[in-house]
Design a protein around this motif. Sequence first.
Motif, PDB file in Angstrom:
ATOM      1  N   GLY A  78       0.807  -1.212   0.000  1.00  0.00           N
ATOM      2  CA  GLY A  78       0.000   0.000   0.000  1.00  0.00           C
ATOM      3  C   GLY A  78       0.840   1.262   0.000  1.00  0.00           C
ATOM      4  N   ASP A  79       1.735   1.379   0.950  1.00  0.00           N
ATOM      5  CA  ASP A  79       2.596   2.553   1.067  1.00  0.00           C
ATOM      6  C   ASP A  79       4.010   2.087   1.396  1.00  0.00           C
ATOM      7  N   PRO A  80       4.771   1.700   0.366  1.00  0.00           N
ATOM      8  CA  PRO A  80       6.100   1.158   0.629  1.00  0.00           C
ATOM      9  C   PRO A  80       7.026   2.137   1.340  1.00  0.00           C
ATOM     10  N   PHE A  81       6.860   3.439   1.130  1.00  0.00           N
ATOM     11  CA  PHE A  81       7.716   4.417   1.795  1.00  0.00           C
ATOM     12  C   PHE A  81       7.480   4.388   3.301  1.00  0.00           C
ATOM     13  N   LYS A  82       6.219   4.284   3.721  1.00  0.00           N
ATOM     14  CA  LYS A  82       5.897   4.208   5.152  1.00  0.00           C
ATOM     15  C   LYS A  82       6.512   2.950   5.768  1.00  0.00           C
ATOM     16  N   GLY A  83       6.400   1.814   5.084  1.00  0.00           N
ATOM     17  CA  GLY A  83       6.995   0.574   5.585  1.00  0.00           C
ATOM     18  C   GLY A  83       8.504   0.684   5.717  1.00  0.00           C
ATOM     19  N   THR A  84       9.128   1.364   4.775  1.00  0.00           N
ATOM     20  CA  THR A  84      10.577   1.563   4.807  1.00  0.00           C
ATOM     21  C   THR A  84      10.969   2.411   6.016  1.00  0.00           C
ATOM     22  N   LEU A  85      10.247   3.494   6.246  1.00  0.00           N
ATOM     23  CA  LEU A  85      10.543   4.348   7.396  1.00  0.00           C
ATOM     24  C   LEU A  85      10.358   3.598   8.714  1.00  0.00           C
ATOM     25  N   GLU A  86       9.336   2.733   8.793  1.00  0.00           N
ATOM     26  CA  GLU A  86       9.124   1.942  10.004  1.00  0.00           C
ATOM     27  C   GLU A  86      10.307   1.016  10.262  1.00  0.00           C
ATOM     28  N   MET A  87      10.802   0.352   9.225  1.00  0.00           N
ATOM     29  CA  MET A  87      11.934  -0.557   9.396  1.00  0.00           C
ATOM     30  C   MET A  87      13.202   0.212   9.763  1.00  0.00           C
ATOM     31  N   MET A  88      13.432   1.360   9.116  1.00  0.00           N
ATOM     32  CA  MET A  88      14.609   2.169   9.437  1.00  0.00           C
ATOM     33  C   MET A  88      14.542   2.659  10.884  1.00  0.00           C
ATOM     34  N   ALA A  89      13.353   3.042  11.339  1.00  0.00           N
ATOM     35  CA  ALA A  89      13.185   3.514  12.722  1.00  0.00           C
ATOM     36  C   ALA A  89      13.416   2.378  13.716  1.00  0.00           C
ATOM     37  N   LYS A  90      12.952   1.183  13.391  1.00  0.00           N
ATOM     38  CA  LYS A  90      13.151   0.025  14.272  1.00  0.00           C
ATOM     39  C   LYS A  90      14.635  -0.220  14.509  1.00  0.00           C
ATOM     40  N   TYR A  91      15.425  -0.173  13.451  1.00  0.00           N
ATOM     41  CA  TYR A  91      16.866  -0.407  13.598  1.00  0.00           C
ATOM     42  C   TYR A  91      17.570   0.797  14.213  1.00  0.00           C
TER      43      TYR A  91
END
Length: 138
Positions: A78-91
Amino acid sequence: FNVIVSSVCGNEARIDQIREFGDLRATNNFDFMLHEFLERMFKSKPGIKFVSGDPTELVLEINGVNILLIHGDSRYAGDPFKGTLEMMAKYSAIGIKIRYILSGHIHMAYVSDYFARSGSTVGNNAYSHKALNLTGRA
């Protein structure tokens, strides 16, 4: 050439239908076995380095840049940019700065400044086409 070989496991290569996020699911997988076979065949060859670790998410450091390999999931549809930011924030929360993410799973290629999602050698599957309303090509 120097070659680095690394991988994470996908869901379509599962040997059984266990659906969990632990190592059992990931290692009971043809993708995991393929990586292990290749490593045993080529590990003594000069210029080839195998990197292993978590079979579901793996951080590679290449020339000081951290790249995250993950199988991916529906948050990249749906929103790959949002998913990317979530993963970057997790790490980032554990002190690891991710510069780029490589994933798959959705069967539709997408390349951006922050992540790349591969397509599929088979094109669409029922999940990506009907459930996610995406169209991909082989």
